[in-house]
Design an enzyme around this catalytic site. Structure first.
Site, short mmCIF file in Angstrom:
data_model
loop_
_atom_site.label_atom_id
_atom_site.label_comp_id
_atom_site.label_asym_id
_atom_site.label_seq_id
_atom_site.Cartn_x
_atom_site.Cartn_y
_atom_site.Cartn_z
N ASP A 57 -53.08 13.17 -34.33
CA ASP A 57 -51.99 13.35 -33.36
C ASP A 57 -52.36 14.34 -32.26
O ASP A 57 -51.51 14.70 -31.43
CB ASP A 57 -50.73 13.86 -34.07
CG ASP A 57 -49.79 12.72 -34.49
OD1 ASP A 57 -49.84 11.64 -33.87
OD2 ASP A 57 -49.00 12.93 -35.44
N ARG A 82 -50.25 18.27 -39.00
CA ARG A 82 -50.58 18.77 -37.67
C ARG A 82 -50.84 20.29 -37.63
O ARG A 82 -51.14 20.82 -36.55
CB ARG A 82 -49.45 18.39 -36.67
CG ARG A 82 -49.22 16.89 -36.55
CD ARG A 82 -48.37 16.53 -35.34
NE ARG A 82 -49.08 16.79 -34.09
CZ ARG A 82 -48.52 16.71 -32.87
NH1 ARG A 82 -47.24 16.37 -32.75
NH2 ARG A 82 -49.23 16.95 -31.79
N ARG A 128 -37.59 19.41 -35.41
CA ARG A 128 -38.90 20.06 -35.52
C ARG A 128 -38.80 21.58 -35.34
O ARG A 128 -38.96 22.32 -36.29
CB ARG A 128 -39.88 19.48 -34.50
CG ARG A 128 -40.13 17.98 -34.65
CD ARG A 128 -40.90 17.66 -35.91
NE ARG A 128 -41.17 16.24 -36.07
CZ ARG A 128 -42.25 15.61 -35.60
NH1 ARG A 128 -43.16 16.26 -34.90
NH2 ARG A 128 -42.42 14.32 -35.83
N HIS A 157 -37.93 15.22 -30.47
CA HIS A 157 -38.37 16.35 -29.66
C HIS A 157 -37.53 16.36 -28.38
O HIS A 157 -37.21 15.29 -27.86
CB HIS A 157 -39.84 16.18 -29.21
CG HIS A 157 -40.88 16.68 -30.16
ND1 HIS A 157 -42.09 16.03 -30.33
CD2 HIS A 157 -40.92 17.78 -30.96
CE1 HIS A 157 -42.82 16.71 -31.20
NE2 HIS A 157 -42.14 17.77 -31.61
N CYS A 253 -45.76 13.82 -23.72
CA CYS A 253 -46.37 14.26 -24.98
C CYS A 253 -47.87 14.47 -24.83
O CYS A 253 -48.46 15.31 -25.51
CB CYS A 253 -46.12 13.24 -26.08
SG CYS A 253 -44.41 12.98 -26.49
#
Ligand code: ARG
Length: 267
Positions: A57, A82, A128, A157, A253
């Site tokens: 990612d 991550r 998150r 997000h 992103c």
């Protein structure tokens, strides 16, 4: 930015990720290169992070840190898959000559959940980033941080639901359906003239856009936003990042913005 050299969908940490759907890596690379080249042709400088094979990612560079006034608030990821990206970003900033780099106490996924205007930071929470990271960011940057509650898992997000179009003018676009009723009222109060996106454009990741104050790079499928952006004096720049969407990300992103103190080289 970080090239999608090792991009894959092998786990699922958001509703867009389906490990049974194959990713066309060559296509992902071409789409990402188009975005990088478009930034360059618009006169922007693109710095590159080295992709790591164990971090599929990592192409979603926006999540790795938040930079305001040359001060770097590192990330702390919510999911173990991550975790290691945070250190790779901090290492890049150190090597690039940034000196004020904070390793955060609380979970925050960088610009995934922090959006910056000249007067404040807007901060997403609910999926998150921890609400505690908002106070941490406020203290570190010395700017007011306004917490916003995300309620729809597809918009996990803040940068999937809101985009700052002009930081100085405080002009934004957002999709109200991603926010709690109270946060919708906060947004309406702060940004009465905001461009309101509909469900279709939001689902096409149209809010996952990057504006330089004039050009707005956004997913090409978010066609309903083109006209309203033009009416406001912006130039929509449609991009195809369809392969990256399989990871739950698009233009924004893939892009972390370096605000202030450009990297000092060779010193
Ligand atoms: N697969 C990544 C994740 O779920 C996508 C991150 C998208 N980045 C963003 N800034 N919204 O963490």
């Amino acid at each position: 930015m970080c090239a999608p050299a090792h991009f894959q969908v092998t786990y699922s940490i958001n509703p867009w990720m389906d490990p049974s759907k194959p990713v066309d890596l060559a296509l992902a690379a071409t789409q990402w290169e188009d975005l990088r080249d478009r930034y360059r042709s618009l006169g922007h400088t693109v710095e590159l992070l080295t992709p790591r094979p164990d971090l599929p990612d990592m192409v979603f560079a926006a999540n790795g840190a938040t930079v305001v006034d040359g001060r770097v608030l590192g990330a702390r990821f919510a999911y173990p898959q991550r975790y290691a990206e945070a250190g790779a970003h901090r290492e890049w900033f150190r090597a690039a000559g940034f000196t004020e780099i904070r390793e955060p106490d609380h979970v925050n996924e960088g610009e995934g959940d922090f959006a910056v205007t000249d007067s404040c930071l807007l901060a997403g929470r609910g999926f998150r980033s921890s609400p505690l990271s908002h106070a941490e960011a406020q203290e570190f940057f010395g700017r007011p941080v306004i917490g916003l509650d995300l309620v729809d898992p597809r918009y996990y997000h803040l940068d999937t639901a809101l985009c700052v179009l002009d930081g100085a003018a405080g002009e934004v676009m957002y999709y109200p359906g991603a926010f709690s009723p109270g946060s919708r009222s906060v947004l309406a109060r702060l940004f009465p003239d905001a461009l309101i996106a509909g469900e279709r454009d939001a689902a096409a990741f149209g809010l996952n856009a990057v504006s330089d104050g004039r050009h707005v790079l956004l997913p090409q499928a978010a066609t309903g936003l083109f006209g309203p952006l033009r009416d406001r004096g912006f130039e929509p720049v449609p991009m195809d990042l369809g392969e990256l969407l399989k990871g739950g990300g698009s233009v924004k992103c893939c892009t972390q913005e370096l605000r202030g103190a450009p990297p000092v080289r060779g010193s």
